[in-house]
Scaffold this active site. Structure first.
Site, PDB file in Angstrom:
ATOM      1  N   GLY A 244       0.841  -1.203   0.000  1.00 32.05           N
ATOM      2  CA  GLY A 244       0.000   0.000   0.000  1.00 32.05           C
ATOM      3  C   GLY A 244       0.872   1.247   0.000  1.00 32.05           C
TER       4      GLY A 244
ATOM      5  N   ARG B 131       8.444  14.627  13.092  1.00 23.65           N
ATOM      6  CA  ARG B 131       7.365  15.636  13.052  1.00 23.65           C
ATOM      7  C   ARG B 131       7.697  16.784  14.005  1.00 23.65           C
ATOM      8  NH1 ARG B 131       2.491  11.202  12.642  1.00 23.65           N
ATOM      9  NH2 ARG B 131       2.332  11.275  10.369  1.00 23.65           N
TER      10      ARG B 131
ATOM     11  N   HIS C 182       2.962   4.764  20.433  1.00 20.60           N
ATOM     12  CA  HIS C 182       2.615   5.591  19.269  1.00 20.60           C
ATOM     13  C   HIS C 182       1.119   5.840  19.327  1.00 20.60           C
ATOM     14  CE1 HIS C 182       2.814   7.310  15.363  1.00 20.60           C
ATOM     15  NE2 HIS C 182       2.111   6.381  14.778  1.00 20.60           N
TER      16      HIS C 182
END
Ligand code: TXD
Length: 329
Positions: A22, A162, A186
């Site tokens: 994916g 991030r 997470h």
């Protein structure tokens, strides 16, 4: 023409199997190949999908000037002898869906994929990406029966990246000068550690006020959801793939990078029998070392709260694949 090598044993490049072709899987395949880290085998349950993605990627080999072979398959036998297996198979979050909603369905997918993959690559290091991450990593460890050092999860590198980006944007400095550290599970309970974040060695606590830091920490905690909300059709994949490729590189090249990694804890940080994000050295044997950094009482209890939520989901996930959670403390 005489082939001079016929009588010699064959040699081969390092090989990375990526389960799930994916968004994350295929982007990781691209990163691994284009960085010349290893040959790539992409495997997926959907027929034609990994073959098509692999063909598309390899057709750019000349332009991108790399030597990696990339194949796609639906058959685990084609993954044999891999040095690293990365598991991305599963469902991605839809808008409004929490990571933990994915629990039951991904547990079964990941458990079975890990069992099939380890049969073909018993010497591999496994990196798990599928959410909920810390739970899926534990399941993979159980499914493979490998030493815990050779099974780990990717999340902390992404969360740290991030936060690194947000700090650089806020201070208008190069991301190259920003280092960050995010521990814990997470999820919404991850533990960004501003005290250990620096800009060229200067702690960010010297450069920003507490409210600004809290805002950036909050954005990091919700970093995944922010992208899901914007994309509407699935989650983040560029930065996750980059994060995983950094871990792959540290293992394949035995670099011993110090990276936040979901690793198996046996007493570190006062936690036992759980996979959770902590700073680790990643080398050719997997998690070579776990670092215990000093935490304040508040940080330590936040880490334990994060661990508790992972444990709750772990019990559900283990039951989902027919295991009794007797070893889960
Ligand atoms: O930081 C992190 N760990 C994460 C985790 C960051 C980003 C994405 N995160 C999670 O990774 C996400 O929540 C998902 O659980 C996975 C994969 O995300 P992706 O965005 O790549 O999902 P896709 O595009 O839906 O791809 C999943 C693929 C798809 O091609 C399916 O056909 C395949 O998985 N799939 C399988 N492959 C092999 N075997 C089985 N059983 C299988 N089932 C589905």
């Amino acid at each position: 023409m005489t082939n001079l090598y016929d009588s010699l044993p064959t040699c081969r490049s390092p090989q990375v199997t990526i389960v799930g072709a994916g968004n994350v899987g295929r982007t990781l395949a691209q990163r691994v190949a284009e960085k010349n880290l290893a040959d790539v085998v992409l495997i997926d349950i959907v027929e034609g999908l990994p073959q098509g993605v692999a063909l598309d990627l390899i057709e750019a080999q000349g332009i991108e000037s790399h030597d990696s072979q990339i194949i796609g398959t639906n058959n685990y036998e084609d993954t044999a002898g891999s040095d690293i297996v990365v598991i991305t198979a599963g469902l991605a979050r839809k808008p409004g869906m929490s990571r933990d909603d994915l629990l039951q369905v991904n547990a079964k997918i990941v458990y079975e994929a890990a069992q099939k993959a380890v049969k073909q690559s018993p010497n591999a290091v496994f990196i798990v990406i599928t959410n909920p991450l810390d739970v899926m990593t534990y399941l993979t460890w159980k499914a493979t029966g490998l030493p815990h050092q050779r099974v780990m999860g990717m999340a902390g590198v992404l969360d740290s990246s991030r936060l690194q980006t947000f700090i650089a944007m806020e201070l208008k400095v190069s991301t190259a000068d920003v280092t960050t550290m995010v521990l814990g599970g997470h999820g919404d309970l991850m533990l960004p550690l501003p005290r250990y974040c620096t800009v060229s060695g200067v702690p960010i606590t010297e450069l920003m006020d507490a409210a600004t830091i809290e805002r950036l920490v909050d954005r990091t905690r919700n970093g995944g959801a922010e992208i899901v909300k914007l994309l509407q059709t699935g989650g983040a994949y560029y930065a996750p793939a980059s994060s995983a490729s950094l871990m792959v590189e540290s293992i394949i090249r035995n670099q011993s990078r110090l990276l936040p990694t979901a690793a198996y804890l046996q007493g570190q940080y006062g936690l036992n029998d759980i996979y959770l994000g902590v700073p680790c050295h990643l080398g050719c044997r997997g998690v070579e070392k776990i670092f215990e950094v000093n935490l304040t009482e508040e940080e330590r209890s936040a880490l334990h709260v994060s661990a508790e939520s992972v444990r709750e989901n772990l019990k559900i996930a283990l039951a989902g694949v027919g295991l009794t959670p007797t070893t889960v403390g």
